[in-house]
Scaffold this motif. Structure first.
Motif, short mmCIF file in Angstrom:
data_model
loop_
_atom_site.label_atom_id
_atom_site.label_comp_id
_atom_site.label_asym_id
_atom_site.label_seq_id
_atom_site.Cartn_x
_atom_site.Cartn_y
_atom_site.Cartn_z
N VAL A 15 12.52 3.46 -0.92
CA VAL A 15 13.76 4.23 -0.84
C VAL A 15 13.59 5.47 0.02
N GLY A 16 12.42 5.61 0.67
CA GLY A 16 12.21 6.77 1.54
C GLY A 16 11.02 7.59 1.07
N GLU A 22 0.84 -1.20 0.00
CA GLU A 22 0.00 0.00 0.00
C GLU A 22 0.87 1.24 0.00
N PHE A 23 0.33 2.30 -0.61
CA PHE A 23 1.00 3.59 -0.58
C PHE A 23 0.62 4.31 0.70
N GLU A 24 1.60 4.85 1.36
CA GLU A 24 1.35 5.68 2.53
C GLU A 24 1.59 7.13 2.15
N ILE A 25 0.49 7.89 2.07
CA ILE A 25 0.55 9.25 1.56
C ILE A 25 0.33 10.23 2.69
N ASP A 26 1.23 11.18 2.79
CA ASP A 26 1.08 12.28 3.75
C ASP A 26 0.56 13.49 2.98
N GLN A 27 -0.76 13.72 3.08
CA GLN A 27 -1.36 14.82 2.31
C GLN A 27 -0.94 16.18 2.84
N ASP A 28 -0.61 16.26 4.13
CA ASP A 28 -0.20 17.57 4.69
C ASP A 28 1.14 18.00 4.12
N ASN A 29 2.09 17.07 4.07
CA ASN A 29 3.43 17.40 3.56
C ASN A 29 3.60 17.08 2.09
N LYS A 30 2.54 16.51 1.47
CA LYS A 30 2.58 16.17 0.05
C LYS A 30 3.76 15.24 -0.27
N THR A 31 3.88 14.14 0.51
CA THR A 31 4.92 13.16 0.27
C THR A 31 4.29 11.77 0.26
#
Length: 371
Positions: free
Chosen positions: A43-44, A29-38
């Motif tokens: 690889v990080g 699964e993709f772990e998306i941080d919408q606040d920081n847009k990352t």
């Protein structure tokens, strides 16, 4: 950290989406941080691509979902709202009158569209919401002949003989070429304004040429060349009146044949307090039988009947039917209707009368003098 799980539904919704169904490819699964847009990867944390941003796809697909169907009212407030004609009028979409630059709910405006004349193909302005299409049988008869067919049914002949209005709209609204082209244009639903479009030095002379305003340069040229009837204000008035007459006769038949109670007789003004709350119809003066029982004082435009309660006052609209429909048409309706024939004061009751109440209220505004 917000987690975005890929699904096959999202894949089908937009083919440009990079999301891949779990059923076809097994991937973490993709772990998306919408606040920081990352987005977290092996690889990080890497910058989030716009096409992988869930908020982006929500914005793209939000208008693709079908609108929810209108269900039954779930509470008393919603039930009251649905049967209230004034709430329904205020809930219509906002539109702008291009003559006065006034923005109002579209209920208070008259819409106009361009329709091609069936023979000359010249554009005509027509009040689209008040126009109607002829039956297929009549259209087929016209196709076999170059002359227009003006068939009058037995019901129409009876209505004409009793003074019920039968307006004549442009030929282009009564042919097979009834589909309008171009956007709708709006003007305040006021007879004094619409009639001023053909009056020199009125301040609105030839305003019909500019009905589109700056909304669509593509159709401005057609609007400037379109034919505007000199009696457009009368055409609109008679069509409004005919719509009210048709509704009154229809509800009257339901009352007399199916024992409904959409139109209730009131024996006096005080008797209104004992009836269901709705619009009041005053027919006084439209029949000789009323002369001995009706006061000479007539309800004026936007008249109301107020009922004082313990904590509030309820105001009901009172419609002077001879003033709105004309004396001949009001008398004709009473002759046609077994319910309206006896009495001079009636009340519209029930949610089924909401559309008729809206038409009556709009006609009040169309005819009223605001000077």
């Amino acid at each position: 950290m917000l987690t975005k799980r890929c699904s096959s539904t999202e894949r089908r919704r937009n083919n440009a989406s990079p999301i891949i169904s779990e059923t076809t490819v097994s991937s973490p699964e993709f772990e998306i941080d919408q606040d920081n847009k990352t987005v977290a990867t092996a690889v990080g944390h890497l910058p989030l691509s716009p096409i992988m941003d869930p908020s982006y796809w929500d914005a793209v697909t939000r208008h693709q979902a079908p609108k929810a169907k209108v269900g039954k009212a779930t509470n008393s407030v919603e039930r009251q709202f649905r049967k209230n004609p004034f709430a329904a009028a205020l809930a219509t979409p906002l539109r702008q009158c291009t003559a006065s630059r006034t923005r109002l709910p579209s209920f208070f405006l008259q819409d106009f569209n361009l329709i091609a004349h069936p023979k000359t193909s010249q554009p005509w302005w027509v009040p689209r919401s008040l126009a109607w299409d002829r039956p297929v049988e009549t259209q087929q008869a016209d196709a076999a002949s170059d002359e227009p067919v003006n068939a009058v049914s037995e019901q129409e002949q009876s209505a004409i003989s009793k003074g019920i209005p039968q307006p004549k709209l442009p030929e282009s609204t009564q042919t097979t070429s009834v589909k309008p082209y171009g956007p709708s244009a709006y003007a305040l639903a006021r007879r004094d304004l619409i009639s001023s479009f053909t009056v020199k030095k009125s301040g609105f002379d030839k305003q019909y040429k500019r009905l589109f305003g700056g909304s669509s340069s593509r159709y401005t040229r057609f609007g400037y060349q379109a034919v505007w009837r000199q009696d457009m204000d009368s055409v609109i008035l008679e069509r409004m009146r005919q719509g009210i007459v048709e509704d009154l006769l229809y509800l009257s038949r339901l009352c007399s044949e199916d024992s409904r109670h959409y139109i209730v007789k009131c024996y006096s003004w005080d008797d209104i307090k004992n009836k269901h709350q709705g619009a009041v119809l005053w027919f006084g003066g439209s029949s000789k039988d009323d002369e001995s029982t009706v006061s000479k004082v007539q309800p004026g435009p936007f008249a109301t009947y107020d009922i004082a309660g313990e904590n509030s006052t309820t105001s009901m609209a009172v419609h002077n039917m001879p003033m709105l429909l004309g004396n001949a048409a009001a008398a004709g309706v009473r002759d046609e209707s077994a319910i309206l024939r006896d009495g001079f004061l009636f009340m519209l009751a029930g949610r089924r009368t909401k559309d008729l109440q809206l038409k009556l209220w709009k006609l009040q505004g169309y005819l009223a003098s605001y000077t």
